[in-house]
Design a protein around this motif. Structure first.
Motif, PDB file in Angstrom:
ATOM      1  N   ASP A 250       0.822  -1.220   0.000  1.00 55.59           N
ATOM      2  CA  ASP A 250       0.000   0.000   0.000  1.00 55.59           C
ATOM      3  C   ASP A 250       0.850   1.261   0.000  1.00 55.59           C
ATOM      4  OD1 ASP A 250       0.974   0.185   2.581  1.00 55.59           O
ATOM      5  OD2 ASP A 250      -0.981   0.207   3.564  1.00 55.59           O
ATOM      6  N   CYS A 281      -6.339  -0.592   3.997  1.00 54.72           N
ATOM      7  CA  CYS A 281      -4.907  -0.415   4.213  1.00 54.72           C
ATOM      8  C   CYS A 281      -4.599   1.023   4.632  1.00 54.72           C
ATOM      9  CB  CYS A 281      -4.134  -0.794   2.958  1.00 54.72           C
ATOM     10  SG  CYS A 281      -4.553   0.161   1.483  1.00 54.72           S
ATOM     11  N   ASN A 286      -6.247   1.976  -1.296  1.00 51.15           N
ATOM     12  CA  ASN A 286      -7.652   1.654  -1.084  1.00 51.15           C
ATOM     13  C   ASN A 286      -8.438   2.031  -2.340  1.00 51.15           C
ATOM     14  OD1 ASN A 286      -7.771   1.026   1.978  1.00 51.15           O
ATOM     15  ND2 ASN A 286      -6.644   2.964   1.877  1.00 51.15           N
TER      16      ASN A 286
END
Length: 579
Positions: A250, A281, A286
């Protein structure tokens, strides 16, 4: 009303499409930003007056905007109804809020009510990728953001144009919060002009056929699209099919994110369940629900490209909303990577799952990364600041009919790399290399296509580089025994030091001085089928072209070549038998 004859229906269908295409072209030709005018990162469409559902979208627009523009138009309609906002001819709403049917903050939507003979007839909308909307880093691709405010200026649906007049106060707020504000004026006017073109062309179509006839045609076209999608789905055997894909990380926590796709086919419908995916995350990978759904829509359009696009296309596709995962982001989760990267992993998971069901209609995974690279700084020669945004191509996956395409556009779009001559003209950079990423195509009976290598040298001034890419940890998946494609690689050379981002494909705020270089290699596509079934002569031809070395030909495809490059048939046969 009598049924519409097939000829009239076809003419109206193409007429609506042409309205959108002309909006696309007007937008491109008037835009100031190379990412729109050259890389084509934009889209235009027509949406239903009551529910915002898609009626038509330009053939020249990004597929990922198919669903998201529908949802953002619905968000505007909801805001109008909830707040009792009056609508007038010439009004244009601006919105980029990811949680209101959006993508990332750089994709700015304009939504305009279209009136015909004094009545609201539909909504026109478009999206343009602005090179910057503020935030921590130039370009908005903050790899380390932990909340959306760090990514840039977030705009709810507000009227930027009121009765055709640009609201100077709202404009001043926007321009005071973004970089290179003077260039955004040109993009804003281009975006609005495209919608004005759409108004004129759509009014001409309605004048010719009448509003009632066009309305009836839209209803019929929607029903036919749904029917055609159901017919295609019926060819898939009933059952439940599993697929998965991974996001490298991420950008904050260096761990992969899982997309767990479960597709259930029953009758003429498909149900998509991603509830087993990773939780939300910390970093910007996201995905908002509009982007998640749109990713599934475009994946199915890749599989069944002959089905026309409108709201009916999506009707047989039931999506269980993946609450509690990183694929359903809520405020304030950061989302800058959702449209360009996570969306492609979602599509990849769909391809992976349905390969088990209809292998003859599927293909190995494509490169699946837009290669988002932003470089922002000050050019002392021109005495002005800049933000350069680079989109790069990659290899497509092999398929039942042949090898994958090399240096193709991303799964989610038709965007192309801005010509390097244009970037060198606009920005203080020099592209020292632009070549095929040889060896990156996944081995298979039909190999994957190749990514590209490019090198950028900063010529003058200080700059900051940021990137949000993917497939740096694992390459695009092969299919039916094919090997995965080559991975994405990034390296920055600063004087005598060499820097590789800890997250491989994501980093931000990398300080650069004149003479420093950025090296990027994009992913190749996955291979399709057993590599040892590839015709040896085709492997030899790939070696002659420099796509693979002789050692790779032997290791990957089981083909032994002689000193003159010809196939050693006996040793090749022996190699393939041993494995």
């Amino acid at each position: 009303m009598n049924a519409i004859d097939p000829v009239t229906l076809a003419v109206i269908q193409n007429g609506l499409q042409q309205v959108c295409n002309e909006m696309d072209l007007a937008f491109v030709r008037a835009a100031f930003s190379p990412v729109i005018s050259e890389a084509l990162d934009r889209s235009d469409g027509i949406y239903h007056r009551d529910n915002g559902e898609l009626i038509a979208q330009g053939e020249l627009g990004l597929p990922v905007f198919v669903g998201t523009m529908q949802f953002s138009t619905q968000a505007v309609i909801e805001r109008v109804k909830t707040l009792g906002v009056a609508l007038d001819e010439g009004d244009v709403f601006i919105v980029n809020d990811p949680y209101l049917g959006g993508t990332h903050l750089m994709d700015v939507k304009f939504v305009k009510p279209f009136f015909y003979r004094g009545k609201l007839w539909c909504w026109l909308a478009n999206t343009g990728h602005w090179p910057d909307t503020g935030g921590m880093v130039p370009g908005g691709f903050s790899a380390n953001a932990t909340e959306v405010e760090q990514e840039g200026l977030r705009l709810p649906p507000v009227k930027l144009f009121k009765k055709g007049v640009l609201d100077a106060e709202i404009l001043s707020i926007i321009l005071s919060n973004i970089r290179i504000a003077d260039q955004r004026i040109g993009d804003i006017k281009a975006q609005a002009a495209a919608l004005a073109i759409g108004e004129r062309r759509l009014a001409a179509l309605l004048d010719r056929y009448g509003a009632d006839t066009v309305d009836a045609a839209i209803v019929e076209l929607r029903a036919r699209a749904a029917q055609r999608m159901r017919v295609r789905i019926a060819s898939i055997p009933d059952g439940t099919y599993d697929g998965e894909a991974f996001v490298d990380s991420d950008g904050v926590v260096d761990e992969p994110l899982l997309i767990n796709m479960k597709i259930t086919k029953q009758g003429t419908g498909l149900t998509f369940d991603m509830s087993g995916s990773s939780p939300p995350c910390r970093g910007p990978m996201n995905s908002v629900i509009a982007t998640t759904k749109s990713s599934i829509y475009l994946a199915m359009k890749h599989i069944f490209p002959e089905v026309p696009i409108n709201a009916g296309t999506f009707e047989p596709l039931a999506i269980i909303e993946p609450e509690g995962t990183f694929l359903y982001a809520h405020y304030p989760r950061p989302v800058s990577g959702c449209a360009a990267e996570v969306s492609q992993r979602i599509a990849e998971a769909v391809f992976c799952a349905l390969t088990h069901a209809i292998p003859d209609q599927l293909f190995a995974a494509p490169a699946g990364s837009s290669g988002n690279l932003a470089l922002g700084g000050h050019d002392p020669k021109r005495k002005r600041s800049y933000v350069m945004y680079v989109i790069s191509g990659g290899g497509y996956g092999g398929n039942p009919r042949g090898d994958g395409l090399s240096n193709g556009c991303s799964t989610i779009g038709i965007s192309k790399t801005t010509p390097i001559e244009v970037m060198e003209q606009y920005y203080p950079v020099l592209f020292e290399e632009y070549s095929l990423h040889e060896g990156s195509g996944g081995a298979g009976e039909h190999r994957g296509g190749f990514g590209v290598n490019y090198t950028i040298r900063l010529r003058r001034g200080d700059a900051r580089a940021s990137m949000v890419m993917d497939h740096g940890r694992t390459g695009p998946l092969g299919a039916l025994g094919g090997a995965d494609g080559g991975v994405n690689k990034v390296r920055i050379e600063r004087g005598a030091t060499s820097y590789v981002p800890p997250h491989l494909s994501k980093d931000q705020d990398i300080q650069m001085q004149p003479g420093d270089r950025i090296y990027v290699s994009t992913p190749g596509g996955g291979g399709y089928g057993d590599p040892f079934k590839r015709e040896p002569q085709r492997v030899a031809q790939d070696v002659v072209r420099g796509y693979y070395t002789s050692a790779q030909a032997e290791a990957l495809f089981g083909v032994r070549l002689g000193a003159d490059g010809s196939v050693d048939s006996k040793r090749t046969e022996a190699l393939r038998k041993r494995s």
